[in-house]
Design a protein around this motif. Sequence first.
Motif, PDB file in Angstrom:
ATOM      1  N   LYS A  25       0.846  -1.189   0.000  1.00 20.54           N
ATOM      2  CA  LYS A  25       0.000   0.000   0.000  1.00 20.54           C
ATOM      3  C   LYS A  25       0.885   1.243   0.000  1.00 20.54           C
ATOM      4  N   THR A  26       0.401   2.276  -0.658  1.00 19.94           N
ATOM      5  CA  THR A  26       1.164   3.495  -0.877  1.00 19.94           C
ATOM      6  C   THR A  26       0.827   4.548   0.175  1.00 19.94           C
ATOM      7  N   HIS A  27       1.853   5.254   0.628  1.00 20.06           N
ATOM      8  CA  HIS A  27       1.724   6.344   1.601  1.00 20.06           C
ATOM      9  C   HIS A  27       2.500   7.534   1.048  1.00 20.06           C
ATOM     10  N   ILE A  28       1.862   8.702   1.014  1.00 14.52           N
ATOM     11  CA  ILE A  28       2.486   9.892   0.445  1.00 14.52           C
ATOM     12  C   ILE A  28       2.319  11.065   1.405  1.00 14.52           C
ATOM     13  N   LYS A  66      -4.245   2.500   1.775  1.00 10.07           N
ATOM     14  CA  LYS A  66      -4.169   1.294   2.594  1.00 10.07           C
ATOM     15  C   LYS A  66      -5.533   0.667   2.856  1.00 10.07           C
ATOM     16  N   SER A  67      -6.617   1.423   2.732  1.00  8.07           N
ATOM     17  CA  SER A  67      -7.963   0.867   2.925  1.00  8.07           C
ATOM     18  C   SER A  67      -8.553   0.324   1.627  1.00  8.07           C
ATOM     19  N   GLY A  68      -7.821   0.451   0.531  1.00  5.22           N
ATOM     20  CA  GLY A  68      -8.312  -0.003  -0.767  1.00  5.22           C
ATOM     21  C   GLY A  68      -8.681   1.139  -1.692  1.00  5.22           C
TER      22      GLY A  68
END
Length: 171
Positions: free
Chosen positions: A52-55, A71-73
């Motif tokens: 999952k991507t975090h920015i 992260k939740s889809g």
Amino acid sequence: DSNDAVHISFYDQTNGDLKHGTNAELQWNIVSLESLGTVGGYTSIAIDSNNKTHISYYDYTNSDLKYATNKSGSWVYATLDSSGSVGTHTSIAIDSNDAVHISYLDWDNSDLKYATDKSGSWVISTLDSTGYVGWYTSIAIDSNDTVHISYKENSNWDLKYATNKGGSWVY
């Protein structure tokens, strides 16, 4: 990510948007993530253990630190710090428990700030406020989940370093 796909985040200066690109589907797919106002400056990206991507990024319109994740889809956006002009020079890292850690500059006070959701909710801290600090931050998490931050002290052009290795922050 763990499938060797590349992910990039960037600021589209022409449109004032935060964008994300990936080749996860065997060809490049670039999408605008947020386009409300002028957003996406000083972007930094990290991928967690679930791909999952975090920015982290700067909202130029509101002068805030912002955060986006899928992260939740689906993509979710949050303002993490809005206490003045904050959020430039962001750097993001993920620890072994998928907790998010962000270092950034508080422009108004020229301080190094730090945000984390390690406790389950976001906690914002000022780490260093001696001089004009917090420029060009870079954050890393080691195998013991210790946070390491390098940054510039802008008055004397010094490289500085902060870590919580011993349980409390040292500089």
